[in-house]
Each structure stands twice: as C-alpha cells, then as structure tokens.
Design a protein around this motif. Structure first.
Motif, PDB file in Angstrom:
ATOM      1  N   LEU A  10       0.835  -1.203   0.000  1.00 51.61           N
ATOM      2  CA  LEU A  10       0.000   0.000   0.000  1.00 51.61           C
ATOM      3  C   LEU A  10       0.869   1.252   0.000  1.00 51.61           C
ATOM      4  O   LEU A  10       0.587   2.215  -0.728  1.00 51.61           O
ATOM      5  CB  LEU A  10      -0.932   0.009   1.215  1.00 51.61           C
ATOM      6  N   SER A  35      -6.970   0.483 -11.861  1.00 51.99           N
ATOM      7  CA  SER A  35      -7.982   0.048 -10.902  1.00 51.99           C
ATOM      8  C   SER A  35      -7.339  -0.512  -9.639  1.00 51.99           C
ATOM      9  O   SER A  35      -7.803  -0.250  -8.517  1.00 51.99           O
ATOM     10  CB  SER A  35      -8.891  -1.004 -11.540  1.00 51.99           C
ATOM     11  N   THR A  36      -6.257  -1.271  -9.819  1.00 50.95           N
ATOM     12  CA  THR A  36      -5.550  -1.836  -8.664  1.00 50.95           C
ATOM     13  C   THR A  36      -4.954  -0.744  -7.802  1.00 50.95           C
ATOM     14  O   THR A  36      -5.043  -0.796  -6.563  1.00 50.95           O
ATOM     15  CB  THR A  36      -4.447  -2.797  -9.137  1.00 50.95           C
ATOM     16  N   SER A  38      -5.992   2.333  -7.557  1.00 53.17           N
ATOM     17  CA  SER A  38      -7.100   3.029  -6.899  1.00 53.17           C
ATOM     18  C   SER A  38      -7.584   2.252  -5.670  1.00 53.17           C
ATOM     19  O   SER A  38      -7.841   2.826  -4.613  1.00 53.17           O
ATOM     20  CB  SER A  38      -8.252   3.237  -7.887  1.00 53.17           C
ATOM     21  N   THR A  39      -7.686   0.934  -5.820  1.00 55.09           N
ATOM     22  CA  THR A  39      -8.118   0.091  -4.708  1.00 55.09           C
ATOM     23  C   THR A  39      -7.131   0.150  -3.545  1.00 55.09           C
ATOM     24  O   THR A  39      -7.511   0.239  -2.371  1.00 55.09           O
ATOM     25  CB  THR A  39      -8.283  -1.366  -5.180  1.00 55.09           C
ATOM     26  N   MET A  40      -5.834   0.120  -3.871  1.00 50.39           N
ATOM     27  CA  MET A  40      -4.800   0.149  -2.835  1.00 50.39           C
ATOM     28  C   MET A  40      -4.802   1.497  -2.108  1.00 50.39           C
ATOM     29  O   MET A  40      -4.631   1.547  -0.886  1.00 50.39           O
ATOM     30  CB  MET A  40      -3.435  -0.143  -3.463  1.00 50.39           C
ATOM     31  N   GLY A  42      -7.401   3.341  -1.722  1.00 51.45           N
ATOM     32  CA  GLY A  42      -8.608   3.313  -0.883  1.00 51.45           C
ATOM     33  C   GLY A  42      -8.363   2.565   0.414  1.00 51.45           C
ATOM     34  O   GLY A  42      -8.818   2.997   1.490  1.00 51.45           O
ATOM     35  N   ARG A  43      -7.647   1.449   0.329  1.00 48.76           N
ATOM     36  CA  ARG A  43      -7.339   0.674   1.534  1.00 48.76           C
ATOM     37  C   ARG A  43      -6.423   1.467   2.468  1.00 48.76           C
ATOM     38  O   ARG A  43      -6.612   1.470   3.693  1.00 48.76           O
ATOM     39  CB  ARG A  43      -6.685  -0.643   1.141  1.00 48.76           C
ATOM     40  N   ASN A  46      -8.358   4.149   4.255  1.00 51.85           N
ATOM     41  CA  ASN A  46      -9.130   3.600   5.377  1.00 51.85           C
ATOM     42  C   ASN A  46      -8.239   3.310   6.580  1.00 51.85           C
ATOM     43  O   ASN A  46      -8.645   3.496   7.734  1.00 51.85           O
ATOM     44  CB  ASN A  46      -9.849   2.324   4.941  1.00 51.85           C
TER      45      ASN A  46
END
Length: 309
Positions: A10, A35-36, A38-40, A42-43, A46
């Motif tokens: 991350l 996309s990957t 963006s997901t990372m 987001g994690r 959080n």
C-alpha cells in the motif's frame, strides 16, 4: 488507524502516485493497472483515516497529510527497494540485457562503439538524445524508461543519485580553410568572428555561459543550431566558429578538416555526471552499467590527454 503500520504494498503504491502524479503512470511504473492502484489507495486511506489525494487536471494532487507522510517514508522505502534489488541476478558474461540511457551528443557515438565491442553480444546499449526542454529532463529517468542518464549538471531531484563521471574541456573549432584564423586564436579574433551556437539552455543560460565569465552576448551569432553536430558541420562549410566538447572535436577534427583551439580566455571544465534512480542503486545490472561507463570515461580521458596538448 486499524494497524500500526500499513502494509508495504500500500505504501509502495502511494509512493508511486506521489512520484508520478497520476494513477495511470503509477500503475505503469508498478506493472499493474489503474484500478488496482485506486483500490490500494482506498485501503490505505481507510487505514490512516485521512484523505490522500484530490483530483487535479488529468492527474491527482496530494493533500498536506500525504506530503508529510511521503517525506517520512520515502527514504525507508528506497532502502527496502534497494534490498530487494540487491537480490537480482546479473552476469555480465552470460546475461541478456538491453540497457537504455540518455546522454549528451559528445558521448553518444563513443558509448555505442564501446558497447558493440563487449564480448557478450547479448548485452546491448540503446541511447536517446537528451530532452530539448529542461523542465522534464528527468521524467523518463524517474519512471525508469531509462536505466541511467549522463548530464553536464548534477540533479536536485531527491529521488535521484549522481556521481561525477569525468571533467572535460571545451574547445573552439573552425575550418582549416578559415581566411583569418590559422594556427592560433586570440580573444579579439574570437569576439570578432561569426559564430554557430547551440540553441539550448540549462538553468536559463546558454550552456557555454556556465563555463566562462566573458560576455558572450557580444559574439556575432550567425547560426543557431539544434545540435553540436550541426554546428561543427556548419563550421566545416563556412568561416564560423563554434564551441564544442573536446571529445567531440577530436572525433571529427580530421573527417571535417577542422582546426581545434583551446579557448583564448579563462574557462572552467565541463563536468559529466552519472545520474540514476536511488531505488536501483544496489541493483546488480545497474551497478555493472555504472562501472562500465566509468571505465569508458577513463578511456576517453586518456584519449584526450594523448591527442590534444
């Protein structure tokens, strides 16, 4: 914050976006998709419970939190990357590798010629001319489109390392048939004659201005060339003078029937620097490439000393 320390992948994705300014370029650098990334992000958002980026034009801009976070993790990440790279495998005698670099004009042919003589024909060199615009001169190096750069000025980018390769002189060249200059060159002659100059600037100054204190604005400029080679070709076919690195002048002195003079005024040597991303400092292949270029530079220095007194 759910964990004391976010996972390495991350933080690596976060650092890539910070360095490249967009999710797409970060994805390309990490050999994944947008996309990957963006997901990372987001994690990571959080986990740290903070906004990381905001949309800005075609890319993203970091929040103040991200700027401070990156400043703290940049060096540890680079050190960890270096550890992983150090485990890479490279054997100069048997490995297959195409190295890609960017270098000044006066070194391009010499480097290609020396690499062509390597006993391992599976190792090759691909050389790009330097970018015309100074603003983006390091972009392709930072994104590792190039393995390495050679330049006349050291970088100020925090993600890059540099090492002086060698110091070289610049000289003044003109045609052997010049009607007024034969065998010697005075400062008065230099200022009176017409010149072919390199139409490129570094740090807002024409290149030669970095190496002498004389007022170059008083020169009579006849030709603004886009390359050193076009300038010396122009000199060989005219009565113009031009300043070029000594190594290049020696390459073409006989072929183009040129006279070569030391500048008739005080000047400083032209330094040449190896520049590479910090993250590959311990990479065996990049280390070998740097050492090979240092060996070639030593040969260039010896050649200049032997052939120009």
């Amino acid at each position: 914050m759910q964990n004391d320390i976010p996972k390495y992948n991350l933080l690596a994705a976060f650092a890539a976006v910070m360095e490249h300014g967009s999710l797409s370029k970060a994805a390309e650098h990490l050999n994944t998709n947008q996309s990957t990334i963006s997901t990372m992000l987001g994690r990571l958002k959080n986990e740290v419970q903070q906004e990381l980026f905001i949309r800005s034009g075609r890319g993203v801009a970091p929040t103040n939190y991200s700027v401070n976070l990156y400043a703290q993790i940049q060096e540890p990440l680079q050190q960890l990357n270096s550890v992983f790279h150090s485990f890479g495998q490279f054997d100069a005698a048997h490995s297959k590798r195409n190295f890609v670099i960017t270098a000044p004009e006066h070194l391009q042919w010499v480097l290609l010629d020396q690499f062509a003589k390597l006993p391992n024909k599976n190792i090759s060199l691909e050389v790009f001319d330097q970018p015309v615009y100074e603003e983006n001169i390091y972009d392709a190096l930072i994104t590792q489109e190039y393995d390495l750069m050679i330049d006349i000025l050291p970088p100020k980018e925090p993600s890059l390392n540099s090492q002086k390769l060698y110091d070289g002189d610049f000289v003044v060249v003109c045609s052997q048939d010049h009607p007024r200059i034969q065998g010697s060159l005075s400062e008065a002659q230099y200022m009176q004659e017409e010149h072919a100059v390199l139409e490129r600037k570094r740090q807002h100054l024409y290149t030669m201005s970095h190496y002498t204190n004389i007022d170059l604005s008083k020169r009579r400029v006849a030709y603004h060339g886009g390359s050193l080679f076009s300038n010396i070709m122009m000199c060989s076919q005219s009565h113009y003078l031009s300043a070029v690195p000594l190594s290049m002048a020696l390459q073409f002195e006989e072929r183009l029937q040129l006279q070569v003079f030391r500048p008739p005024f005080e000047f400083k040597p032209v330094s040449n620097y190896l520049i590479w991303p910090k993250k590959v400092t311990q990479d065996p292949a990049n280390t070998w490439l740097r050492n090979e270029l240092i060996n070639i530079a030593n040969k260039i220095e010896e050649y200049m000393q032997e052939n120009f007194q």
